[in-house]
Design a protein around this motif. Structure first.
Motif, PDB file in Angstrom:
ATOM      1  N   TYR A 178       2.072  12.255  -7.895  1.00 54.45           N
ATOM      2  CA  TYR A 178       1.874  11.552  -9.163  1.00 54.45           C
ATOM      3  C   TYR A 178       3.188  11.425  -9.939  1.00 54.45           C
ATOM      4  O   TYR A 178       3.423  10.420 -10.601  1.00 54.45           O
ATOM      5  N   ASP A 179       4.033  12.428  -9.826  1.00 51.99           N
ATOM      6  CA  ASP A 179       5.335  12.358 -10.488  1.00 51.99           C
ATOM      7  C   ASP A 179       6.173  11.222  -9.899  1.00 51.99           C
ATOM      8  O   ASP A 179       6.867  10.512 -10.626  1.00 51.99           O
ATOM      9  N   VAL A 212      -7.550  14.813 -12.562  1.00 46.40           N
ATOM     10  CA  VAL A 212      -8.080  14.979 -11.203  1.00 46.40           C
ATOM     11  C   VAL A 212      -7.473  16.137 -10.416  1.00 46.40           C
ATOM     12  O   VAL A 212      -8.047  16.547  -9.404  1.00 46.40           O
ATOM     13  N   LEU A 213      -6.355  16.670 -10.864  1.00 47.57           N
ATOM     14  CA  LEU A 213      -5.702  17.767 -10.131  1.00 47.57           C
ATOM     15  C   LEU A 213      -5.966  19.110 -10.798  1.00 47.57           C
ATOM     16  O   LEU A 213      -6.204  19.160 -12.008  1.00 47.57           O
ATOM     17  N   PRO A 214      -5.868  20.190 -10.037  1.00 52.38           N
ATOM     18  CA  PRO A 214      -5.958  21.507 -10.671  1.00 52.38           C
ATOM     19  C   PRO A 214      -4.745  21.706 -11.577  1.00 52.38           C
ATOM     20  O   PRO A 214      -3.708  21.069 -11.370  1.00 52.38           O
ATOM     21  N   PRO A 215      -4.860  22.588 -12.559  1.00 55.92           N
ATOM     22  CA  PRO A 215      -3.731  22.806 -13.472  1.00 55.92           C
ATOM     23  C   PRO A 215      -2.464  23.188 -12.709  1.00 55.92           C
ATOM     24  O   PRO A 215      -2.514  23.843 -11.669  1.00 55.92           O
ATOM     25  N   LYS A 216      -1.335  22.717 -13.252  1.00 55.51           N
ATOM     26  CA  LYS A 216      -0.050  23.049 -12.637  1.00 55.51           C
ATOM     27  C   LYS A 216       0.209  24.540 -12.792  1.00 55.51           C
ATOM     28  O   LYS A 216      -0.112  25.141 -13.815  1.00 55.51           O
ATOM     29  N   PRO A 242       0.836  -1.202   0.000  1.00 58.46           N
ATOM     30  CA  PRO A 242       0.000   0.000   0.000  1.00 58.46           C
ATOM     31  C   PRO A 242       0.870   1.251   0.000  1.00 58.46           C
ATOM     32  O   PRO A 242       1.947   1.272   0.604  1.00 58.46           O
ATOM     33  N   ILE A 243       0.427   2.253  -0.730  1.00 57.79           N
ATOM     34  CA  ILE A 243       1.125   3.538  -0.775  1.00 57.79           C
ATOM     35  C   ILE A 243       0.124   4.632  -0.425  1.00 57.79           C
ATOM     36  O   ILE A 243      -1.086   4.407  -0.453  1.00 57.79           O
ATOM     37  N   GLU A 244       0.631   5.780  -0.084  1.00 61.19           N
ATOM     38  CA  GLU A 244      -0.256   6.889   0.268  1.00 61.19           C
ATOM     39  C   GLU A 244      -1.067   7.329  -0.951  1.00 61.19           C
ATOM     40  O   GLU A 244      -0.569   7.309  -2.077  1.00 61.19           O
ATOM     41  N   THR A 245      -2.272   7.731  -0.698  1.00 61.09           N
ATOM     42  CA  THR A 245      -3.129   8.237  -1.766  1.00 61.09           C
ATOM     43  C   THR A 245      -2.520   9.519  -2.308  1.00 61.09           C
ATOM     44  O   THR A 245      -2.238  10.449  -1.542  1.00 61.09           O
ATOM     45  N   PRO A 246      -2.299   9.590  -3.609  1.00 60.33           N
ATOM     46  CA  PRO A 246      -1.688  10.795  -4.175  1.00 60.33           C
ATOM     47  C   PRO A 246      -2.648  11.988  -4.125  1.00 60.33           C
ATOM     48  O   PRO A 246      -3.843  11.836  -4.372  1.00 60.33           O
ATOM     49  N   THR A 247      -2.092  13.159  -3.803  1.00 58.20           N
ATOM     50  CA  THR A 247      -2.919  14.370  -3.750  1.00 58.20           C
ATOM     51  C   THR A 247      -2.270  15.544  -4.460  1.00 58.20           C
ATOM     52  O   THR A 247      -2.911  16.579  -4.637  1.00 58.20           O
ATOM     53  N   THR A 248      -1.016  15.409  -4.837  1.00 54.42           N
ATOM     54  CA  THR A 248      -0.299  16.526  -5.457  1.00 54.42           C
ATOM     55  C   THR A 248       0.373  16.077  -6.752  1.00 54.42           C
ATOM     56  O   THR A 248       0.524  14.881  -7.008  1.00 54.42           O
ATOM     57  N   GLN A 290      -0.167   6.848 -18.358  1.00 53.76           N
ATOM     58  CA  GLN A 290      -1.487   6.672 -17.752  1.00 53.76           C
ATOM     59  C   GLN A 290      -1.590   7.425 -16.426  1.00 53.76           C
ATOM     60  O   GLN A 290      -2.606   8.060 -16.146  1.00 53.76           O
ATOM     61  N   ILE A 291      -0.534   7.353 -15.627  1.00 50.84           N
ATOM     62  CA  ILE A 291      -0.523   8.078 -14.349  1.00 50.84           C
ATOM     63  C   ILE A 291      -0.643   9.572 -14.599  1.00 50.84           C
ATOM     64  O   ILE A 291      -1.415  10.277 -13.947  1.00 50.84           O
TER      65      ILE A 291
END
Length: 149
Positions: free
Chosen positions: A42-43, A123-127, A32-38, A115-116
């Motif tokens: 994702y990088d 799902v994220l706001p624009p960089k 298990p890994i932490e849920t990505p939020t940033t 894909q990532i």
């Protein structure tokens, strides 16, 4: 090892489901890994997948890093060659919910860095764009430290 596919419900008394399997549970492990939020999260996941022989999947809202690789003790007939000295995780594993007849679907499955990244963009706001111009950090602060011998 039988090559016949048998349904769980068709097993005869005393038969073991593993006798009909190709050791699916011994061909990878998942952590298990932490849920990505940033974007950085994702990088990092893209970086994991760039190393090959792995994927990331989500099952019941839990994110996992899946690393493909056969256990070094799988015998040609798919039995365990280290059965008496196998790790505790193998000892407590049962066929009650194993993958024998699982279709291998997950809530989400990512097998490529692209894909990532595509999912992150969805799902994220624009960089934020980096500002152009001179950095406020002086050049001498960017040099590597000198080690005196």
């Amino acid at each position: 090892m039988s090559t016949v596919t048998v349904k769980r419900s068709d097993l005869k008394s005393g038969e073991v489901l593993c006798s009909y399997c190709t050791a699916r549970c011994c061909r990878y492990f998942a952590l298990p890994i932490e849920t990505p939020t940033t974007w950085e999260d994702y990088d990092h996941m893209r970086w994991y997948i760039m190393h090959g022989h792995c994927a990331i999947f989500v099952d019941e809202d839990v994110w996992f890093l899946m690393v493909y690789g056969d256990c070094k003790y799988i015998l040609p007939d798919y039995r365990c060659g280290n059965y008496e000295d196998r790790p505790q995780i193998c000892r407590t594993y049962t066929t009650d919910d194993c993958e024998y007849d699982n279709d291998g679907t997950y809530d989400r499955l990512f097998e490529t860095p692209e894909q990532i990244w595509e999912y992150a963009h969805a799902v994220l706001p624009p960089k934020k764009k980096k500002r152009k111009g001179k950095s406020k950090i002086k050049a001498e602060k960017l040099q590597l430290p000198v080690v005196h011998v």
